[in-house]
Write a protein that holds these residues in place. Structure first.
Motif, short mmCIF file in Angstrom:
data_model
loop_
_atom_site.label_atom_id
_atom_site.label_comp_id
_atom_site.label_asym_id
_atom_site.label_seq_id
_atom_site.Cartn_x
_atom_site.Cartn_y
_atom_site.Cartn_z
N GLU A 139 22.84 36.26 32.18
CA GLU A 139 22.98 35.08 31.84
C GLU A 139 24.61 34.32 31.26
O GLU A 139 25.54 35.72 31.24
CB GLU A 139 22.15 34.75 30.44
CG GLU A 139 20.96 34.79 30.72
CD GLU A 139 20.17 34.72 28.87
OE1 GLU A 139 20.71 33.84 28.76
OE2 GLU A 139 20.65 35.85 28.94
N VAL A 140 24.77 33.68 32.55
CA VAL A 140 26.25 32.99 31.71
C VAL A 140 26.29 32.28 29.87
O VAL A 140 26.02 31.17 30.59
CB VAL A 140 26.97 31.85 32.43
CG1 VAL A 140 28.55 31.62 32.77
CG2 VAL A 140 26.50 32.30 34.49
N ILE A 141 27.38 33.52 29.74
CA ILE A 141 27.22 32.93 27.96
C ILE A 141 28.84 31.87 27.66
O ILE A 141 28.48 30.81 27.23
CB ILE A 141 27.43 33.52 27.46
CG1 ILE A 141 26.92 35.37 27.73
CG2 ILE A 141 27.25 33.65 25.77
CD1 ILE A 141 24.40 34.74 27.29
N LYS A 142 29.42 32.47 29.03
CA LYS A 142 30.50 31.03 28.95
C LYS A 142 31.02 31.29 30.17
O LYS A 142 31.93 31.96 30.33
CB LYS A 142 31.75 31.44 27.83
CG LYS A 142 32.96 30.87 27.65
CD LYS A 142 34.10 31.68 26.90
CE LYS A 142 35.43 31.28 26.82
NZ LYS A 142 36.68 31.47 25.49
N LYS A 143 31.76 29.79 30.12
CA LYS A 143 32.04 29.42 32.27
C LYS A 143 33.81 29.84 31.84
O LYS A 143 34.23 29.22 30.55
CB LYS A 143 31.22 28.53 32.73
CG LYS A 143 30.40 28.07 32.79
CD LYS A 143 29.67 27.58 33.13
CE LYS A 143 30.13 26.99 35.05
NZ LYS A 143 29.44 28.18 35.30
N ALA A 144 34.34 29.64 33.21
CA ALA A 144 36.09 29.61 33.19
C ALA A 144 35.47 29.72 33.71
O ALA A 144 34.84 29.87 35.37
CB ALA A 144 36.61 30.89 32.17
N ASP A 145 37.38 29.30 34.48
CA ASP A 145 37.62 28.81 36.00
C ASP A 145 38.25 30.10 37.06
O ASP A 145 39.25 29.64 37.82
CB ASP A 145 37.81 27.71 36.69
CG ASP A 145 38.98 27.21 35.14
OD1 ASP A 145 39.67 27.87 34.71
OD2 ASP A 145 39.15 25.92 35.54
N GLY A 146 38.52 31.07 36.24
CA GLY A 146 39.91 32.11 36.41
C GLY A 146 39.31 32.81 37.67
O GLY A 146 38.35 32.38 38.45
N ALA A 147 39.79 33.60 37.93
CA ALA A 147 39.89 34.60 39.31
C ALA A 147 39.09 35.38 39.20
O ALA A 147 38.35 36.06 38.00
CB ALA A 147 41.45 35.69 39.57
N GLN A 148 38.84 35.71 40.73
CA GLN A 148 37.25 36.56 40.35
C GLN A 148 37.24 37.96 41.40
O GLN A 148 38.69 38.24 41.77
CB GLN A 148 35.78 35.76 41.58
CG GLN A 148 34.68 34.64 40.84
CD GLN A 148 34.09 35.09 42.11
OE1 GLN A 148 34.24 33.39 42.29
NE2 GLN A 148 32.45 35.26 41.30
N PRO A 149 36.74 38.76 40.76
CA PRO A 149 37.59 40.32 41.18
C PRO A 149 36.75 40.81 42.26
O PRO A 149 35.86 40.45 42.83
CB PRO A 149 37.61 41.04 39.74
CG PRO A 149 36.32 40.48 39.14
CD PRO A 149 36.76 40.14 39.29
N THR A 150 37.71 42.14 43.14
CA THR A 150 36.72 42.55 44.08
C THR A 150 36.62 43.93 43.66
O THR A 150 36.68 44.27 42.50
CB THR A 150 37.96 42.35 44.89
OG1 THR A 150 38.93 43.96 45.28
CG2 THR A 150 38.31 41.19 45.70
N ALA A 151 36.10 44.48 44.64
CA ALA A 151 35.43 46.25 43.84
C ALA A 151 37.04 46.59 44.18
O ALA A 151 37.20 48.37 43.22
CB ALA A 151 35.24 46.80 45.50
N ASP A 152 37.99 46.74 44.75
CA ASP A 152 39.51 47.20 44.67
C ASP A 152 40.11 46.94 43.45
O ASP A 152 41.38 47.71 43.43
CB ASP A 152 39.83 46.78 45.81
CG ASP A 152 39.63 46.82 47.34
OD1 ASP A 152 38.79 48.22 47.19
OD2 ASP A 152 39.14 46.48 47.72
N ASP A 153 39.92 46.12 42.65
CA ASP A 153 40.37 45.44 41.43
C ASP A 153 40.24 46.31 40.31
O ASP A 153 39.35 46.88 40.12
CB ASP A 153 39.99 44.41 41.13
CG ASP A 153 41.07 42.97 41.87
OD1 ASP A 153 41.71 43.24 42.70
OD2 ASP A 153 40.06 42.21 42.17
N VAL A 154 41.14 46.32 39.38
CA VAL A 154 41.36 46.73 37.47
C VAL A 154 40.82 45.95 36.68
O VAL A 154 42.12 44.82 36.36
CB VAL A 154 42.05 48.09 37.65
CG1 VAL A 154 41.95 48.66 36.18
CG2 VAL A 154 42.18 49.15 38.34
#
Length: 235
Positions: free
Chosen positions: A130-145
């Motif tokens: 469920e999306v509790i709070k929406k935002a428009d920031g960047a999305q991580p990839t599997a390689d990110d921390v």
């Protein structure tokens, strides 16, 4: 080998019990040694209960320890003891299998009903969120921390881990966590809050990582994606 571990566990419990004058005697828990002794007994008792050995006869355990320490003749033949250990081990495995099957059925039923609720999205893998709070920031990839805040619960609402309670978010590699988190984090944008409902096969499956998380458990996480760490930043 399992029988030897069982025998060792019973013996340790017996050592604790043998140190008491009687089953109802008041135990002093004042010195570090006394507190540590109590802790050993408490942990061992929990372990035995988890293995389905919560009906051991404490007096018989203590008698066995007393006979061994006093170098008395043992009251049962080795063959009888091995047969008894084998019986307890088999019963423990049967109980555990039954509990695992019940947990799996309960988890499946929970997800089936939960997936019908408005706002709950089910992915191809079976992950629900469920999306509790929406935002428009960047999305991580599997390689990110990433930096996250979270609280993990079982379907009955009991909390087994919470960075929120500790008051300190954590950094973790997206690709280094349970599959349900790997998928869920990559759906999120920085600044968003999700509630994840993770099927056991996307969590720990038939394993029980801690006593707080039984095998085949559906895990529920309140998850906030705070930031994606800059891989080029120093430190």
């Amino acid at each position: 080998m399992k029988q030897h571990r069982l025998a060792a566990a019973v013996a340790l419990v017996g050592l604790v019990l043998a140190g008491c004058d009687s089953p109802t005697s008041e135990v002093k828990l004042e010195t570090a040694a006394q507190k540590a002794s109590y802790g050993i007994g408490l942990n061992m008792g929990r372990s035995l209960a988890q293995e389905g050995l919560d009906d051991l006869d404490s007096q018989a355990v203590a008698q066995g320890i007393e006979d061994a320490i006093g170098k008395k003749e043992q009251r049962l033949k080795d063959e009888e003891l091995m047969e008894a250990f084998a019986f307890l081990q088999q019963r423990s495995e049967q109980r555990l299998q039954s509990l695992n099957e019940e947990s799996a059925k309960a988890g499946k039923a929970f997800l089936e009903e939960n997936g019908k609720r408005e706002g709950v999205i089910t992915t191809a893998s079976g992950l629900q969120y469920e999306v509790i709070k929406k935002a428009d920031g960047a999305q991580p990839t599997a390689d990110d921390v990433v930096t996250v805040h979270y609280e993990g619960k079982l379907t009955d609402g009991s909390v087994f881990d919470s960075s929120i309670e500790r008051g300190s978010p954590i950094d973790l590699p997206v690709g280094g966590v349970i599959p349900g988190w790997v998928e869920g984090l990559q759906l999120m944008h920085v600044g968003e809050k999700y509630k994840l409902y993770i099927p056991s096969e996307l969590a720990y499956g038939e394993q029980s990582p801690t006593p707080a998380i039984p095998a085949n458990s559906v895990l529920v996480f309140d998850l906030e994606l705070i930031a994606i760490k800059d891989a080029n930043a120093e430190g």
